[in-house]
Scaffold this active site. Structure first.
Site, mmCIF file in Angstrom:
data_model
loop_
_atom_site.group_PDB
_atom_site.id
_atom_site.type_symbol
_atom_site.label_atom_id
_atom_site.label_comp_id
_atom_site.label_asym_id
_atom_site.label_seq_id
_atom_site.Cartn_x
_atom_site.Cartn_y
_atom_site.Cartn_z
ATOM 1 N N LYS A 22 0.834 -1.202 0.000
ATOM 2 C CA LYS A 22 0.000 0.000 0.000
ATOM 3 C C LYS A 22 0.871 1.256 0.000
ATOM 4 O O LYS A 22 2.087 1.180 0.245
ATOM 5 C CB LYS A 22 -0.919 -0.050 1.223
ATOM 6 C CG LYS A 22 -1.868 -1.261 1.236
ATOM 7 C CD LYS A 22 -2.774 -1.212 2.468
ATOM 8 C CE LYS A 22 -3.762 -2.353 2.493
ATOM 9 N NZ LYS A 22 -4.738 -2.190 3.608
ATOM 10 N N GLU A 24 -9.600 -10.444 -7.421
ATOM 11 C CA GLU A 24 -8.621 -9.361 -7.304
ATOM 12 C C GLU A 24 -7.534 -9.453 -8.387
ATOM 13 O O GLU A 24 -7.128 -8.435 -8.948
ATOM 14 C CB GLU A 24 -7.979 -9.399 -5.907
ATOM 15 C CG GLU A 24 -8.988 -9.062 -4.805
ATOM 16 C CD GLU A 24 -8.464 -9.348 -3.399
ATOM 17 O OE1 GLU A 24 -7.278 -9.731 -3.269
ATOM 18 O OE2 GLU A 24 -9.234 -9.180 -2.437
ATOM 19 N N HIS A 63 -1.818 -5.501 1.642
ATOM 20 C CA HIS A 63 -3.089 -6.215 1.445
ATOM 21 C C HIS A 63 -2.749 -7.616 0.977
ATOM 22 O O HIS A 63 -1.781 -7.802 0.232
ATOM 23 C CB HIS A 63 -3.933 -5.522 0.376
ATOM 24 C CG HIS A 63 -5.049 -6.402 -0.144
ATOM 25 N ND1 HIS A 63 -6.261 -6.501 0.496
ATOM 26 C CD2 HIS A 63 -5.093 -7.269 -1.196
ATOM 27 C CE1 HIS A 63 -7.016 -7.389 -0.155
ATOM 28 N NE2 HIS A 63 -6.336 -7.868 -1.192
ATOM 29 N N TYR A 74 -12.237 -3.032 -3.131
ATOM 30 C CA TYR A 74 -12.756 -3.025 -1.760
ATOM 31 C C TYR A 74 -14.288 -2.994 -1.728
ATOM 32 O O TYR A 74 -14.864 -2.447 -0.793
ATOM 33 C CB TYR A 74 -12.189 -1.834 -0.998
ATOM 34 C CG TYR A 74 -10.790 -2.059 -0.448
ATOM 35 C CD1 TYR A 74 -10.483 -3.171 0.341
ATOM 36 C CD2 TYR A 74 -9.770 -1.135 -0.678
ATOM 37 C CE1 TYR A 74 -9.204 -3.369 0.859
ATOM 38 C CE2 TYR A 74 -8.492 -1.325 -0.157
ATOM 39 C CZ TYR A 74 -8.220 -2.459 0.617
ATOM 40 O OH TYR A 74 -6.960 -2.647 1.146
ATOM 41 N N ASN A 117 -1.581 -0.106 7.164
ATOM 42 C CA ASN A 117 -1.024 -1.408 7.567
ATOM 43 C C ASN A 117 -0.155 -2.069 6.483
ATOM 44 O O ASN A 117 -0.015 -3.283 6.463
ATOM 45 C CB ASN A 117 -2.152 -2.335 8.034
ATOM 46 C CG ASN A 117 -3.260 -2.454 7.006
ATOM 47 O OD1 ASN A 117 -3.100 -1.998 5.870
ATOM 48 N ND2 ASN A 117 -4.363 -3.074 7.388
ATOM 49 N N ARG A 128 -1.563 -14.493 4.559
ATOM 50 C CA ARG A 128 -2.380 -13.843 5.608
ATOM 51 C C ARG A 128 -1.666 -13.996 6.955
ATOM 52 O O ARG A 128 -1.635 -13.070 7.756
ATOM 53 C CB ARG A 128 -3.785 -14.458 5.675
ATOM 54 C CG ARG A 128 -4.676 -14.177 4.475
ATOM 55 C CD ARG A 128 -5.121 -12.745 4.345
ATOM 56 N NE ARG A 128 -5.985 -12.293 5.413
ATOM 57 C CZ ARG A 128 -6.661 -11.137 5.385
ATOM 58 N NH1 ARG A 128 -6.563 -10.323 4.334
ATOM 59 N NH2 ARG A 128 -7.407 -10.769 6.389
ATOM 60 N N PHE A 151 -15.590 3.688 7.183
ATOM 61 C CA PHE A 151 -14.217 4.095 6.860
ATOM 62 C C PHE A 151 -13.909 4.061 5.368
ATOM 63 O O PHE A 151 -12.768 4.296 4.969
ATOM 64 C CB PHE A 151 -13.205 3.228 7.628
ATOM 65 C CG PHE A 151 -13.300 1.735 7.353
ATOM 66 C CD1 PHE A 151 -12.705 1.169 6.240
ATOM 67 C CD2 PHE A 151 -13.988 0.902 8.235
ATOM 68 C CE1 PHE A 151 -12.778 -0.197 5.997
ATOM 69 C CE2 PHE A 151 -14.073 -0.473 8.000
ATOM 70 C CZ PHE A 151 -13.471 -1.018 6.869
ATOM 71 N N ARG A 201 2.945 -6.665 9.411
ATOM 72 C CA ARG A 201 2.263 -5.533 10.038
ATOM 73 C C ARG A 201 2.743 -5.330 11.477
ATOM 74 O O ARG A 201 2.868 -4.204 11.949
ATOM 75 C CB ARG A 201 0.751 -5.770 9.989
ATOM 76 C CG ARG A 201 0.167 -5.624 8.567
ATOM 77 C CD ARG A 201 -1.212 -6.252 8.474
ATOM 78 N NE ARG A 201 -1.940 -5.861 7.252
ATOM 79 C CZ ARG A 201 -3.105 -6.351 6.922
ATOM 80 N NH1 ARG A 201 -3.713 -7.253 7.702
ATOM 81 N NH2 ARG A 201 -3.710 -5.961 5.811
ATOM 82 N N THR A 254 -5.113 -7.135 10.984
ATOM 83 C CA THR A 254 -5.411 -5.903 10.243
ATOM 84 C C THR A 254 -4.811 -4.666 10.915
ATOM 85 O O THR A 254 -4.203 -3.823 10.257
ATOM 86 C CB THR A 254 -6.934 -5.729 10.103
ATOM 87 O OG1 THR A 254 -7.456 -6.878 9.423
ATOM 88 C CG2 THR A 254 -7.285 -4.478 9.329
HETATM 89 P P1 IDP Z 1 -7.534 -6.834 5.869
HETATM 90 O O1 IDP Z 1 -6.727 -5.860 5.049
HETATM 91 O O2 IDP Z 1 -6.740 -7.377 7.028
HETATM 92 O O3 IDP Z 1 -8.163 -7.939 5.035
HETATM 93 P P2 IDP Z 1 -10.190 -5.640 6.072
HETATM 94 O O4 IDP Z 1 -11.104 -5.787 7.247
HETATM 95 O O5 IDP Z 1 -10.557 -6.384 4.815
HETATM 96 O O6 IDP Z 1 -8.712 -6.006 6.553
HETATM 97 O O7 IDP Z 1 -10.106 -4.099 5.754
HETATM 98 C C1 IDP Z 1 -9.522 -3.621 4.566
HETATM 99 C C2 IDP Z 1 -8.640 -2.437 4.891
HETATM 100 O O8 IDP Z 1 -9.453 -1.342 5.334
HETATM 101 C C3 IDP Z 1 -7.664 -2.666 6.036
HETATM 102 O O9 IDP Z 1 -6.487 -3.310 5.635
HETATM 103 C C4 IDP Z 1 -7.410 -1.276 6.540
HETATM 104 O O10 IDP Z 1 -6.453 -0.582 5.740
HETATM 105 C C5 IDP Z 1 -8.776 -0.612 6.357
HETATM 106 N N1 IDP Z 1 -9.600 -0.681 7.570
HETATM 107 C C6 IDP Z 1 -10.155 -1.786 8.117
HETATM 108 N N2 IDP Z 1 -10.861 -1.508 9.214
HETATM 109 C C7 IDP Z 1 -10.759 -0.164 9.381
HETATM 110 C C8 IDP Z 1 -11.298 0.764 10.352
HETATM 111 O O11 IDP Z 1 -12.018 0.378 11.283
HETATM 112 N N3 IDP Z 1 -10.981 2.077 10.192
HETATM 113 C C9 IDP Z 1 -10.198 2.522 9.174
HETATM 114 N N4 IDP Z 1 -9.677 1.699 8.229
HETATM 115 C C10 IDP Z 1 -9.957 0.373 8.331
HETATM 116 MG MG MG Z 2 -9.743 -7.909 3.667
#
Ligand code: IDP
Ligand code: MG
Length: 159
Positions: free
Chosen positions: A27, A148, A137, A67, A134, A103, A75, A120, A109
């Site tokens: 990212k 994807e 992805h 997404y 973070n 993963r 968010f 991370r 996350t």
């Molecule tokens: P992941 O990347 O671990 O699969 P997801 O829940 O799919 O996590 O969320 C996608 C991305 O959205 C996260 O990697 C993070 O950058 C962002 N994100 C997730 N939850 C939040 C939140 O509560 N606030 C702000 N950004 C978030």
């Molecule tokens: Mg995800």
């Protein structure tokens, strides 16, 4: 670590349907902090093969598709802002159980909660922004990976 001769062969023009693939994104925060090599090195040292790689600033349209499951989340707009803040390195990684393995390698996350030893957990932190920055992805299922990869690397998929 050395990899076998077969794995060291040149990458194919098309992805091999018989092998498992995952879509990884470094990212904008990861790219801008100069962590691309570190992340790719961890993936390679784990034993997986990189079969697609590019650097580009992603469009809002592409990221909205990527997404789509989060489109209604509170968010979502800040996520788009974060993901368009700089270039993204997109990578297709190949190998047995690569989706689940990456993963695990990425960690949770939220980088504040991600375990030490993970990408991370070792390299991420809270920067006082509303985004969860973070670094990486990674696809979370075979269905997500196929969807994807088709978005980011349509040229590697057979019609
Ligand atoms: P992941 O990347 O671990 O699969 P997801 O829940 O799919 O996590 O969320 C996608 C991305 O959205 C996260 O990697 C993070 O950058 C962002 N994100 C997730 N939850 C939040 C939140 O509560 N606030 C702000 N950004 C978030
Ligand atoms: Mg995800």
């Amino acid at each position: 670590m050395t990899i076998g001769r077969e794995e060291a062969m040149p990458t194919p023009d098309m992805l091999d349907d018989n092998k498992e693939h995952s879509l990884i994104l470094i990212k904008p925060d990861g790219y801008m902090r100069g962590l691309t090599g570190e992340v790719l090195a961890r993936i390679e040292r784990k034993g997986f093969k990189l079969v697609g790689l590019k650097i580009k600033k992603a469009s809002v349209a592409l990221l909205t598709e990527h997404y789509v499951e989060h489109k209604e989340k509170h968010f979502f707009s800040s996520l788009l802002e974060y993901m368009t803040s700089g270039p993204i390195v997109s990578v297709v990684v190949e190998g047995d159980r690569v989706i689940e393995s990456l993963r695990t390698l990425m960690g949770a996350t939220n980088p504040v909660l991600a375990a030490p030893g993970t990408i991370r957990g070792d390299l991420g932190r809270d920067w006082g922004t509303s985004n969860v920055e973070n670094i990486v992805h990674g696809s979370d299922s075979p269905e997500s990976a196929a969807r994807e990869i088709a978005l980011w690397f349509p040229e590697l998929i057979e019609d």
